[in-house]
Design an enzyme around this catalytic site. Structure first.
Site, mmCIF file in Angstrom:
data_model
loop_
_atom_site.group_PDB
_atom_site.id
_atom_site.type_symbol
_atom_site.label_atom_id
_atom_site.label_comp_id
_atom_site.label_asym_id
_atom_site.label_seq_id
_atom_site.Cartn_x
_atom_site.Cartn_y
_atom_site.Cartn_z
ATOM 1 N N GLY A 1 -70.717 53.967 36.599
ATOM 2 C CA GLY A 1 -70.860 54.478 35.424
ATOM 3 C C GLY A 1 -69.666 55.267 35.015
ATOM 4 C CD GLN B 1 -66.487 60.306 34.606
ATOM 5 O OE1 GLN B 1 -67.111 59.267 33.994
ATOM 6 N NE2 GLN B 1 -66.158 60.325 35.764
ATOM 7 C CB CYS C 1 -68.742 62.501 39.855
ATOM 8 S SG CYS C 1 -68.028 62.549 38.083
ATOM 9 C CG LEU C 2 -65.660 56.826 39.263
ATOM 10 C CD1 LEU C 2 -65.384 55.666 37.898
ATOM 11 C CD2 LEU C 2 -65.118 56.343 40.384
ATOM 12 C CG HIS D 1 -73.865 61.327 36.956
ATOM 13 N ND1 HIS D 1 -73.429 61.746 38.291
ATOM 14 C CD2 HIS D 1 -72.399 61.070 36.712
ATOM 15 C CE1 HIS D 1 -72.263 61.854 38.493
ATOM 16 N NE2 HIS D 1 -71.478 61.392 37.472
ATOM 17 C CD GLU D 2 -71.573 58.018 34.428
ATOM 18 O OE1 GLU D 2 -70.620 58.737 33.759
ATOM 19 O OE2 GLU D 2 -71.478 57.830 35.430
ATOM 20 C CG HIS E 1 -69.572 62.810 32.924
ATOM 21 N ND1 HIS E 1 -68.914 63.802 33.557
ATOM 22 C CD2 HIS E 1 -70.029 62.118 33.686
ATOM 23 C CE1 HIS E 1 -68.434 63.424 34.883
ATOM 24 N NE2 HIS E 1 -69.404 62.403 35.085
HETATM 25 NI NI NI Z 1 -69.393 61.613 36.894
#
Ligand code: NI
Length: 175
Positions: A46, A51, A94-95, A136-137, A140
């Protein structure tokens, strides 16, 4: 479909509230394709537009099993319109917070309303891993990170660790 740089903690942009998207056009579809390329390259399941430093309400996900065919989804202006009382715990990462994983409890299923890449309104019931990824996304887009669900002690520890890494790197490249 160029792969873009992913911003990481403690970049303050991660705390921005992203703006709604007003028009679904070719520019937006190019952004979606860049995000998908960036997500698959990472690799991740995701990615939210913020991001890659784009503060708009857009996310891409692919929660399909690794062995199977790809199942890319892009969600424009996503909204959770229903959440189950039943909850589920997954170990999340998380990236933007590389190599850090902790268990987070969230509603087990959610119904999400969004606009797709063709500009059509959609609604989908997300369950299991997909439900967690979507939540989660979507967080963000509101400047919320999964570490916000941890104890203050754990959160402070990871924020401090990433601040230290950023100072050591002195802004040059990412780890
Ligand atoms: Ni994340």
């Amino acid at each position: 479909m160029p792969v873009r740089d992913i911003i990481t903690l403690p970049d303050p942009k991660l705390r921005l509230v992203s703006k709604p998207i007003e028009r679904v056009d070719d520019d937006l579809r190019r952004l979606i394709d860049d995000m998908l390329a960036t997500m698959y390259e990472a690799p991740g399941i995701g990615l939210a537009a913020i991001q890659i430093a784009e503060p708009v309400r857009l996310l891409v996900v692919d929660a399909a099993p690794k062995e199977g065919p790809r199942a890319p989804m892009s969600l424009i202006n996503p909204e959770i319109v229903w959440s189950s009382d039943e909850r589920n715990t997954y170990e999340e990462g998380c990236l933007s917070i590389p190599e850090y994983y902790e268990e987070v409890e969230r509603p087990a299923s959610v119904r999400v309303r969004y606009i797709d890449r063709d500009g059509k309104a959609q609604e989908q019931l997300a369950e299991g891993l997909l439900a967690t990824v979507v939540q989660h996304e979507l967080d963000h887009l509101n400047g919320v990170l999964f570490i916000d669900y941890l104890s203050k002690l754990k959160r402070d520890r990871v924020i401090k660790k990433f601040a230290k890494i950023a100072r050591r790197d002195d802004g040059k490249g990412r780890l």
